[in-house]
Scaffold this active site. Structure first.
Site, PDB file in Angstrom:
ATOM      1  N   CYS A   1     -11.611  18.428  30.428  1.00 15.76           N
ATOM      2  CA  CYS A   1     -12.071  18.092  29.075  1.00 15.76           C
ATOM      3  C   CYS A   1     -12.172  19.345  28.205  1.00 15.76           C
ATOM      4  O   CYS A   1     -11.794  19.322  27.032  1.00 15.76           O
ATOM      5  CB  CYS A   1     -13.406  17.356  29.142  1.00 15.76           C
ATOM      6  SG  CYS A   1     -13.219  15.678  29.828  1.00 15.76           S
ATOM      7  N   ALA A  22     -16.410  14.546  33.989  1.00 15.40           N
ATOM      8  CA  ALA A  22     -17.815  14.902  34.184  1.00 15.40           C
ATOM      9  C   ALA A  22     -18.230  15.848  33.057  1.00 15.40           C
ATOM     10  O   ALA A  22     -17.385  16.364  32.330  1.00 15.40           O
ATOM     11  CB  ALA A  22     -17.985  15.574  35.544  1.00 15.40           C
ATOM     12  N   GLN A  26     -19.225  18.772  33.293  1.00 15.13           N
ATOM     13  CA  GLN A  26     -18.664  20.098  33.565  1.00 15.13           C
ATOM     14  C   GLN A  26     -17.151  20.040  33.773  1.00 15.13           C
ATOM     15  O   GLN A  26     -16.570  20.886  34.456  1.00 15.13           O
ATOM     16  CB  GLN A  26     -19.366  20.732  34.767  1.00 15.13           C
ATOM     17  CG  GLN A  26     -20.772  21.223  34.426  1.00 15.13           C
ATOM     18  CD  GLN A  26     -20.765  22.206  33.259  1.00 15.13           C
ATOM     19  OE1 GLN A  26     -19.928  23.101  33.181  1.00 15.13           O
ATOM     20  NE2 GLN A  26     -21.705  22.041  32.327  1.00 15.13           N
ATOM     21  N   SER A  27     -16.505  19.046  33.195  1.00 16.50           N
ATOM     22  CA  SER A  27     -15.056  18.891  33.367  1.00 16.50           C
ATOM     23  C   SER A  27     -14.271  20.059  32.750  1.00 16.50           C
ATOM     24  O   SER A  27     -14.385  20.338  31.551  1.00 16.50           O
ATOM     25  CB  SER A  27     -14.611  17.584  32.698  1.00 16.50           C
ATOM     26  OG  SER A  27     -13.198  17.545  32.590  1.00 16.50           O
ATOM     27  N   ASN A  28     -13.475  20.701  33.584  1.00 12.30           N
ATOM     28  CA  ASN A  28     -12.564  21.748  33.098  1.00 12.30           C
ATOM     29  C   ASN A  28     -11.428  21.124  32.306  1.00 12.30           C
ATOM     30  O   ASN A  28     -10.908  21.707  31.354  1.00 12.30           O
ATOM     31  CB  ASN A  28     -11.986  22.520  34.282  1.00 12.30           C
ATOM     32  CG  ASN A  28     -13.073  23.155  35.113  1.00 12.30           C
ATOM     33  OD1 ASN A  28     -13.815  23.999  34.622  1.00 12.30           O
ATOM     34  ND2 ASN A  28     -13.185  22.746  36.369  1.00 12.30           N
TER      35      ASN A  28
END
Ligand SMILES: *Cc1c(COP(=O)(O)O)cnc(C)c1O
Length: 327
Positions: free
Chosen positions: A76, A70, A72-74
């Protein structure tokens, strides 16, 4: 096998008692494991997985990594940081359309030098093939990191984390009866399950499911099961395992992934005001609410020691400013 990794974080992460919160629950002692403090571009549980995944990419001679999530992916954001450290070119496939303003994890991922591709409704890497083809045509050697870093290679980070936890518990003469954590793409849970077998840790797992949607047509239980089964084979663990042996609490996932309700707000507010620790709205807020709810309803054995594994997610707090207007 667990020693071969690329150092990205600072370990062991702290383990400590939540004294103020424990005082509110006379029947329970509550501890916390601080993977929000792994040190990789604001920390989180993906650091442990990436130490093994990045090492694998290097071993295979790759110079480019792709992963997905997403906006807001942590995962990534930590992948972008890991690639910066290891000197790999990083590409992120992120769900949704490009926003006018980058904030939270998205801001950090781009600051960390990742090449960002917006993929509309797909946030789990469904569009990776065309990007791989394009990069390979440009002569790059591509390493694919799965959604959430969740395959056996990534899960090794948590098999190793259980060794780390067991050492800390022995050193401090603590036993833990229940381990709570947010479970969402299966890698952490699969690794913990495997690590318990390898290290002989007997704590009961209470994984709180975060995302009720399937990933690549698989349920969470199937994803965890596949990793554990492959891990048992790799490490020669003879024990039979059945999908019914995979624990997963689905009581708190009904509102959908990334939806913030009074439950997450209550959890975030409670831990912040009693212990000065910030939870995130998507993962740890939901999982911590589940733990509080079960403690309040006395669903766990009385006088037991309970551990909450903080998995990070701090940057997303700012993205959710509207939803988090706490009272
Ligand atoms: C990814 C993530 C999780 C879930 O871990 P999985 O291995 O994907 O199940 C939990 N908390 C945070 C903050 C995360 O970023």
């Amino acid at each position: 096998m667990l020693e071969h990794k690329f150092q990205l974080g600072f370990f062991p992460t702290p383990l400590h008692k939540l004294e103020n919160l424990s005082a509110k629950f006379e029947d329970y002692n509550i501890y916390i494991k601080r993977d929000d403090q792994t040190g990789l571009a604001s920390g989180g549980n993906k650091t442990r997985k990436l130490e093994y995944l990045i090492q694998d990419a290097i071993d295979l001679g790759c110079n480019t990594a792709i992963t997905s999530g997403a906006q807001q992916s942590n995962h990534c954001r930590q992948t972008a940081a890991a690639c910066a450290i290891a000197g790999l070119e990083c590409h992120l496939l992120l769900g949704g359309e490009e926003p006018e303003v980058y904030d939270g994890n998205l801001l950090l991922s781009s600051t960390l030098g990742a090449n960002i591709h917006f993929t509309g409704n797909n946030r789990k890497g469904e569009d990776k093939d065309s990007l791989v083809n394009q990069l390979e045509k440009e002569g790059k050697k591509v390493y694919l990191i799965p959604y959430g870093g969740s395959n056996l290679t990534g899960a090794m980070g948590f098999a190793n984390a259980i060794k780390e936890l067991k050492d800390q518990l022995e050193e401090n003469q603590i036993t833990i009866d229940y381990i709570f954590f947010a479970s969402s793409s299966g890698g952490m849970q699969g690794g913990i399950h495997l690590g318990k077998e390898l290290s002989g840790l007997s704590s009961e797992l209470v994984p709180i499911n975060i995302d009720k949607a399937e990933t690549h047509g698989l349920t969470m239980e199937q994803m965890v099961f596949n990793i554990v089964k492959e891990g048992f084979e790799k490490f020669g663990i003879q024990k039979q395992i059945n999908i019914k042996d995979i624990p997963l609490n689905r009581d708190y996932d009904k509102d959908g992934y990334g939806q913030v309700t009074d439950k997450e707000r209550k959890a975030i507010s409670t831990l912040a005001k009693t212990e000065g620790i910030i939870l995130d709205p998507v993962y740890t807020g939901r999982a911590f609410y589940g733990m509080l709810d079960m403690l309040e309803k006395k669903k766990l054995a009385l006088n037991s020691n309970v551990l909450f594994w903080h998995t990070g997610g701090f940057p997303a707090v700012f993205k959710y400013a509207q939803e988090l207007k706490l009272t």
